[in-house]
Motif scaffolding. Structure first.
Motif, PDB file in Angstrom:
ATOM      1  N   UNK A   1       0.829  -1.181   0.000  1.00 31.75           N
ATOM      2  CA  UNK A   1       0.000   0.000   0.000  1.00 31.75           C
ATOM      3  C   UNK A   1       0.877   1.249   0.000  1.00 31.75           C
ATOM      4  N   UNK A   2       0.418   2.237  -0.712  1.00 33.49           N
ATOM      5  CA  UNK A   2       1.153   3.495  -0.724  1.00 33.49           C
ATOM      6  C   UNK A   2       0.793   4.314   0.513  1.00 33.49           C
ATOM      7  N   UNK A   3       1.583   5.340   0.752  1.00 33.11           N
ATOM      8  CA  UNK A   3       1.349   6.215   1.908  1.00 33.11           C
ATOM      9  C   UNK A   3      -0.019   6.891   1.813  1.00 33.11           C
ATOM     10  N   UNK A   4      -0.400   7.267   0.616  1.00 38.39           N
ATOM     11  CA  UNK A   4      -1.698   7.924   0.402  1.00 38.39           C
ATOM     12  C   UNK A   4      -2.855   6.981   0.718  1.00 38.39           C
ATOM     13  N   UNK A   5      -2.750   5.726   0.295  1.00 37.16           N
ATOM     14  CA  UNK A   5      -3.804   4.745   0.570  1.00 37.16           C
ATOM     15  C   UNK A   5      -3.917   4.459   2.063  1.00 37.16           C
ATOM     16  N   UNK A  10      -6.953   5.114   7.094  1.00 38.41           N
ATOM     17  CA  UNK A  10      -7.052   5.569   8.479  1.00 38.41           C
ATOM     18  C   UNK A  10      -8.155   6.607   8.631  1.00 38.41           C
ATOM     19  N   UNK A  11      -8.251   7.523   7.674  1.00 42.80           N
ATOM     20  CA  UNK A  11      -9.294   8.547   7.737  1.00 42.80           C
ATOM     21  C   UNK A  11     -10.675   7.909   7.653  1.00 42.80           C
ATOM     22  N   UNK A  12     -10.806   6.878   6.807  1.00 40.58           N
ATOM     23  CA  UNK A  12     -12.088   6.188   6.682  1.00 40.58           C
ATOM     24  C   UNK A  12     -12.441   5.384   7.930  1.00 40.58           C
ATOM     25  N   UNK A  13     -11.465   5.035   8.729  1.00 41.02           N
ATOM     26  CA  UNK A  13     -11.726   4.307   9.968  1.00 41.02           C
ATOM     27  C   UNK A  13     -11.939   5.248  11.153  1.00 41.02           C
ATOM     28  N   UNK A  14     -11.158   6.308  11.228  1.00 36.56           N
ATOM     29  CA  UNK A  14     -11.202   7.188  12.395  1.00 36.56           C
ATOM     30  C   UNK A  14     -12.430   8.104  12.375  1.00 36.56           C
ATOM     31  N   UNK A  15     -12.822   8.585  11.215  1.00 36.00           N
ATOM     32  CA  UNK A  15     -13.950   9.514  11.138  1.00 36.00           C
ATOM     33  C   UNK A  15     -15.244   8.910  11.695  1.00 36.00           C
ATOM     34  N   UNK A  16     -15.685   7.726  11.230  1.00 31.23           N
ATOM     35  CA  UNK A  16     -16.912   7.168  11.817  1.00 31.23           C
ATOM     36  C   UNK A  16     -16.742   6.814  13.292  1.00 31.23           C
ATOM     37  N   UNK A  17     -15.530   6.400  13.687  1.00 35.24           N
ATOM     38  CA  UNK A  17     -15.276   6.076  15.080  1.00 35.24           C
ATOM     39  C   UNK A  17     -15.527   7.296  15.965  1.00 35.24           C
ATOM     40  N   UNK A  18     -14.998   8.439  15.566  1.00 38.94           N
ATOM     41  CA  UNK A  18     -15.177   9.672  16.336  1.00 38.94           C
ATOM     42  C   UNK A  18     -16.642  10.098  16.338  1.00 38.94           C
ATOM     43  N   UNK A  69      -0.688  -3.531   8.891  1.00 38.32           N
ATOM     44  CA  UNK A  69       0.434  -2.651   8.538  1.00 38.32           C
ATOM     45  C   UNK A  69       1.729  -3.118   9.188  1.00 38.32           C
ATOM     46  N   UNK A  70       1.646  -3.538  10.418  1.00 42.09           N
ATOM     47  CA  UNK A  70       2.829  -4.015  11.121  1.00 42.09           C
ATOM     48  C   UNK A  70       3.383  -5.277  10.459  1.00 42.09           C
ATOM     49  N   UNK A  71       2.496  -6.177  10.036  1.00 42.54           N
ATOM     50  CA  UNK A  71       2.911  -7.402   9.370  1.00 42.54           C
ATOM     51  C   UNK A  71       3.483  -7.171   7.983  1.00 42.54           C
ATOM     52  N   UNK A  72       2.888  -6.232   7.248  1.00 43.20           N
ATOM     53  CA  UNK A  72       3.347  -5.982   5.887  1.00 43.20           C
ATOM     54  C   UNK A  72       4.635  -5.162   5.867  1.00 43.20           C
ATOM     55  N   UNK A  73       4.889  -4.364   6.901  1.00 48.59           N
ATOM     56  CA  UNK A  73       6.117  -3.570   6.906  1.00 48.59           C
ATOM     57  C   UNK A  73       7.338  -4.401   7.294  1.00 48.59           C
ATOM     58  N   UNK A  74       7.112  -5.503   8.007  1.00 48.77           N
ATOM     59  CA  UNK A  74       8.246  -6.338   8.422  1.00 48.77           C
ATOM     60  C   UNK A  74       8.711  -7.283   7.307  1.00 48.77           C
ATOM     61  N   UNK A  75       7.906  -7.422   6.261  1.00 53.01           N
ATOM     62  CA  UNK A  75       8.267  -8.334   5.148  1.00 53.01           C
ATOM     63  C   UNK A  75       9.248  -7.693   4.215  1.00 53.01           C
TER      64      UNK A  75
END
Length: 75
Positions: A1-5, A10-18, A69-75
């Motif tokens: 995943x790119x930084x933009x994605x 994260x924005x799509x997850x945090x906004x409804x949560x808030x 993200x943690x799993x994909x960054x360690x690969x």
């Protein structure tokens, strides 16, 4: 995943949560300080239960995405 994605996800997850956290606080305040009649009490109770359900749902999704993200960054 790119930084933009990642930021978009994260924005799509945090906004409804808030939003659901704020709605839950409002529903609890209406339940606690609002009318003591049975109908408004029931409506505010179900609204707070509904919001709490979605808070848990989005919290689990955020935890799973963080693990992804943690799993994909360690690969």
């Amino acid at each position: 995943m790119t930084e933009r994605e990642i930021k978009q996800t994260w924005r799509n997850l945090i906004t409804p949560f808030i939003v659901y956290v704020v709605l839950c606080i409002v529903a609890i305040c209406f339940n606690r300080f609002g009318s003591k009649q049975p109908t408004p009490q029931t409506v505010s109770f179900f609204a707070s239960a509904f919001c709490f359900t979605f808070i848990v749902f989005y919290a689990v999704k955020m935890i799973n995405f963080k693990k992804f993200l943690k799993g994909s960054s360690s690969k």
